[in-house]
Design a protein around this motif. Structure first.
Motif, PDB file in Angstrom:
ATOM      1  N   UNK A 199       0.753  -1.329  -0.076  1.00 35.69           N
ATOM      2  CA  UNK A 199      -0.112  -0.035  -0.198  1.00 35.69           C
ATOM      3  C   UNK A 199       1.019   1.313  -0.050  1.00 35.69           C
ATOM      4  N   UNK A 248       2.535   1.634  -3.584  1.00 35.24           N
ATOM      5  CA  UNK A 248       1.470   2.076  -4.595  1.00 35.24           C
ATOM      6  C   UNK A 248       0.764   3.530  -4.281  1.00 35.24           C
ATOM      7  N   UNK A 249       0.674   3.733  -2.895  1.00 37.48           N
ATOM      8  CA  UNK A 249      -0.469   4.797  -2.898  1.00 37.48           C
ATOM      9  C   UNK A 249       0.602   6.039  -2.377  1.00 37.48           C
ATOM     10  N   UNK A 270       3.253   2.410  -8.836  1.00 43.25           N
ATOM     11  CA  UNK A 270       2.115   1.577  -9.276  1.00 43.25           C
ATOM     12  C   UNK A 270       2.539   0.540 -10.010  1.00 43.25           C
TER      13      UNK A 270
END
Ligand code: FES
Ligand code: FES
Lengths: 158, 776
Positions: free
Chosen positions: A26, A29-30, A35
């Protein structure tokens, strides 16, 4: 609870506060907008989220961000600079080992970790090393060929 | 140059984006102000919804929208039969059915909101057995079946029953056929529901806009089908809907039609226009997203002593689950291929779509053909055994050949492709005419099996697609079309076609990756292995249009008739003066004379194609012309089985497909390998399991296994057979779905050969084998 962690991702140092329940996946990616690392299951069963942590291939969905404190992380984004791609990535292209591409970043990272550990893997070594990386498109044949191709080229470099 | 491009293993145009992690899927998209959706799902297979209390969830800070069936009950969605609601209305019909949806600022808040929702159910006796579901006293899954809209004259629901469609074939005279037969052989076959397991789960984002407009980003195979079904379902005009499809992480039919797009649209509307994203979790992918239907088949075959099959009576009971919006067409399309690639004069076939309280069915690579050919190819083995005949000989005797008529009455020609060639190729690859190798140990046994297949695209008779070509300033071209490349490699093949047609290097052809219904020409759907065929023809048409314009404009400055103008290597010249040329880059945006006069303007090639000459099938007899093209194929398998444990290995395998012409060999081989392994999964390990109350027991990768690197057959030979298709682009026909069809019977037939047991139920697990050995 929030905690401050420091880690290196693709040679770039980061220090930030993170909720201690968040996974490394997480955060990559965030928070870091990396990504390229994919989520296929969130349960450690598909390998789409594979990154290299201190030299070992790991499924980042099973690792809490706080556990990555102090580690060195490599993701798919760190495997190329512009068009200059790694020999593993080139081998995946040459062997036609890419279809939908969703498993590909994880496959490339697992391969990279394997070849660093074992530069001359047998067919069986390759199958075992990639057993945790699911691919629904290719049937794995071209992927196994790509790993062999990369190993040969890398061996040739030595 | 030209000859080299077609058939060449050109590097995939999307490969670099994918190996570097640069390719952006809907999973990776974030919009400003985006909310996150979660759904509360039914814990029961069949129940009345007594009450839903969402008041606490609505008050939770950060929650922007809560929707229940009551809020959306006026909307119905469906492709061929409009039987789906966006959330369960009054009743839940399968375990995992979405009941309430929440959109909130974070996933955590949305999840918390779900926990605050109270629902009271009144459980009903679920319909779980497809046979019992067709009996008179069965509970009814959809009482309102008679009111559902459907394609009239194509599908035939039976209101008051669980039968959503009844498709029939009547060819010849079945009674005469059986009267003539020396032997009659009857068997039943079964295979369970199977999941697509695309590695990217279903994901959609919607942003509701002022003026009743919506923009959607979705992991969809068919942007125009999403637009059409959403528009019809929600009562929105087509032009108010924009559907964008970026990279898609696999589909296999599971992302055809429409899925969560209406839900996120309504959530975004309820949230005042904030964008809403829904990402299916892997568990939801297993229990809330549609699957491949289960199938129970009954076969009765009349055969003569010499192996000539004279009559076949078939009943297919498709377990469509709780909805049949897509399933009705599987029943019809696969029914139309229900006897396998054999010529049989007398056929009676009934193919029924049956509602049950299970996860519902949809398209899955092969569109019913893996399921029906599981039965036909096992039945052939039973017939061969009864006659004591070599299964190769039995097949060879009965296969479709030029001049044969299919069970829908279609005549085949030399150029229709050859199942016989495929059979011979795989038989040769496994040395069928020689003795089997000895097993590697005394407690092991070896066996060999064959299986054939055929499939035509399952699609409406009037499917068409467009293509647009635009020049760029430097003389390269952009190709836009709304066929989606979610991994098949079609865009690379189309780039090769453009390069060949326009005589330019393939890297000068930019196939616009992201699909958008606002800017791209129409395509019905990306399904059915029709992509390269239909869009390839549309692209050739666009190239012709562009070339015509190029010649017309060049005729002025070259002072020549268009008939004598040649396009070659990005140059335009009069045929006898190749050194006096105009470069593409100097004409693509219009030609400018030395004095400054401009002519022509930006050139754009328009292309289109529509399936030609296809007809609907007769309601009572199934006779008609539904097939765009037939792709034939064959598999041969050799297994070695441990007789004590039932563990086995496919030691050798070969698969051949008559795909007309391979535009890109490497990508075709990739499709064959990947498809074969998916079929291998269906054969040896995959299948949903339900408990006695209809709860799904296989909703994680721990319970539902798919093949890994450790499982695949080590020695696999893909074989390309090329009998050009007259109307296919460069002679090509589709081969995306075919490789997985008939893999299960090929393996089961090999197991039968090794151990003498007949297994007619999938998957072929070691436990299944041991059980049969014990009962032998
Ligand atoms: S997402 Fe981590 S293993 Fe699947
Ligand atoms: S390429 Fe699609 S999952 Fe591997």
């Amino acid at each position: 609870m929030k905690r401050t962690i420091s880690l290196t991702v693709n040679n770039r140092p980061y220090t930030f506060e993170v909720d201690d329940r968040k996974t490394l996946l997480e955060v990559l990616r965030k928070r870091l907008s990396l990504t390229g690392t994919k989520e296929g299951c969130g349960e450690g069963e598909c390998g789409a989220c594979t990154v290299i942590m201190d030299g070992q291939a790991v499924t980042s969905c099973l690792i809490l961000a706080v556990e990555a404190d102090g580690t060195d992380i490599e993701t798919i984004e760190g495997q190329s600079i512009d068009e200059d791609i790694s020999d593993v990535q080139q081998a995946f292209i040459d062997e036609g080992a890419v279809q939908c591409g969703f498993c590909t970043p994880g496959m490339v990272m697992s391969t990279e970790a394997l070849l660093r550990r074992n530069p001359n893997p047998s067919d069986e070594d390759i199958r075992v090393a990639l057993a945790g990386n699911l691919c629904r498109c290719t049937g794995y044949y071209t992927i196994i060929d790509a790993v062999k191709n990369a190993a040969n080229k890398r061996g040739g470099k030595k | 140059m030209a000859e080299d491009i077609i058939g060449k293993s050109v590097e995939r145009i999307d490969a670099l984006a994918k190996v570097t992690g640069d390719a952006q899927y809907v999973h990776d998209l974030e919009l400003q102000g985006m909310l996150h959706a979660k759904i509360l799902k039914s814990p029961h297979a069949f129940a009345d919804i007594v009450s839903i209390d969402t008041s606490k969830a609505e008050k939770l800070p950060g929650v922007w929208a809560v929707l229940t069936g009551e809020d959306v009950k006026q909307y119905k969605i469906g492709l061929y039969l409009v039987d789906k609601t966006i959330l369960a209305v009054d009743k839940v019909r399968y375990h995992g059915e979405p009941v309430v949806a929440v959109a909130a600022e974070t996933e955590e808040i949305a999840q918390h909101a779900l926990e605050l929702i109270e629902i009271e159910y009144n459980e009903l006796e679920p319909v779980l057995d497809v046979k019992k579901a067709t009996e008179k006293d069965s509970p009814i899954v959809h009482e309102d079946l008679g009111e559902y809209e459907h394609m009239e004259g194509v599908f035939f629901p039976e209101p008051g029953t669980n039968i959503a469609n009844h498709f029939k074939i009547r060819k010849g005279d079945i009674d005469d056929g059986f009267a003539e037969a020396d032997h009659i052989i009857e068997n039943e076959f079964y295979l369970p529901q199977v999941n697509h397991v695309a590695m990217e789960t279903h994901t959609s984002i919607a942003r509701w806009k002022k003026g009743r407009k919506v923009k959607i980003w979705s992991s969809a195979q068919s942007p125009f089908a999403v637009r059409d079904l959403l528009g019809k379902g929600l009562g929105l005009p087509h032009e108010s809907i924009e559907v964008v499809v970026p990279y898609v992480g696999g589909g296999f039919g599971g992302k055809a039609g429409i899925h969560f797009e209406p839900l996120v649209t309504l959530l975004s509307r309820a949230a005042g226009g904030r964008p809403v994203k829904f990402v299916a979790s892997r568990e939801e992918e297993f229990n809330s997203v549609p699957v491949r239907q289960a199938l129970l088949s009954r076969f009765k075959t009349g055969v003569n002593e010499d192996g000539n099959i004279v009559a076949q009576e078939i009943e297919f009971l498709w377990d469509s689950g709780a909805n049949a919006d897509y399933g009705v067409n599987v029943t019809k399309a696969a029914g139309a291929a229900g006897c396998g690639p054999y010529e049989i004069d007398n056929v009676k076939l009934d193919s029924l779509t049956v509602y049950t309280n299970k996860l519902y069915g949809t398209a899955y690579r092969g569109f019913g053909h893996l399921e029906v050919l599981w039965a036909t190819e096992r039945q052939m083995e039973h017939v061969a055994k009864k006659l004591g005949m070599d299964p190769y000989e039995l097949r060879k005797k009965n296969i479709l050949r030029p001049g044969s008529r299919t069970i829908t009455g279609e005549k085949l020609y030399e150029h229709s492709g050859s199942v016989g060639k495929c059979l011979d190729e795989v038989a040769k690859a496994l040395n069928w005419d020689q003795k089997k190798e000895e097993p590697s140990a005394p407690h092991k046994a070896r066996g060999r099996g064959l299986a054939l297949l055929h499939k035509a695209p399952a699609m409406p008779t009037d499917v068409g697609a467009g293509a647009l070509l635009k020049f760029n300033e430097n003389g390269s071209v952009n190709l836009t079309l709304s066929l989606v490349d979610y991994g098949q490699g079609t865009y690379t093949a189309l780039a090769q076609i453009v390069a060949d047609q326009l005589s330019m290097p393939v890297d000068r052809v930019n196939v616009v990756w992201e699909n958008n219904t606002e800017t791209e020409p129409y395509d019905w759907q990306t399904v059915a292995s029709k992509g390269l065929f239909i869009s390839g023809n549309a692209v050739i048409d666009a190239c012709k249009d562009l070339k015509k314009q190029m010649k017309e404009v060049a005729a002025g400055p070259l002072r020549a008739s268009v008939d004598h103008i040649v396009l070659e290597d990005e140059k335009i010249y009069v045929n006898h003066h190749p050194d006096h040329y105009i470069e593409y880059k100097d004409i693509g945006m219009g030609y400018t004379y030395p004095n400054g006069n401009g002519i022509g303007g930006p050139l754009m090639g328009r292309g289109r194609y529509i399936a030609q000459g296809l007809t609907n099938m007769d309601k009572e007899t199934g006779q008609g012309l539904p097939a765009l093209d037939w792709t034939f194929g064959a598999h041969a398998v050799e297994v070695e089985i441990d007789k004590e444990t039932g563990e086995y290995e496919v030691v050798k395998m070969a698969s051949a497909f008559d795909l007309g012409r391979a535009i890109n060999k490497q990508n075709v081989i990739g499709q064959i390998q990947g498809g074969m392994v998916q079929g291998f999964g269906s054969a040896v390990m995959e299948g949903y399991q339900f408990d006695g109350e209809g709860h799904i027991r296989t909703n994680t990768f721990t319970d539902y296994k798919i093949p890994t690197t450790m499982d695949i057959p080590k020695d696999f030979t893909p074989i390309i057979v090329e009998t050009p298709q007259v109307d296919g682009p460069y002679g090509a026909r589709g081969v995306a779905e075919h490789p997985m069809i008939s893999v299960p019977p090929a393996i089961a037939n090999a197991i039968q050969d090794a151990l003498g047991i007949t297994i007619d139920e999938l998957p072929l697990t070691p436990e299944n084998i041991i059980e049969h050995l014990e009962n032998k």
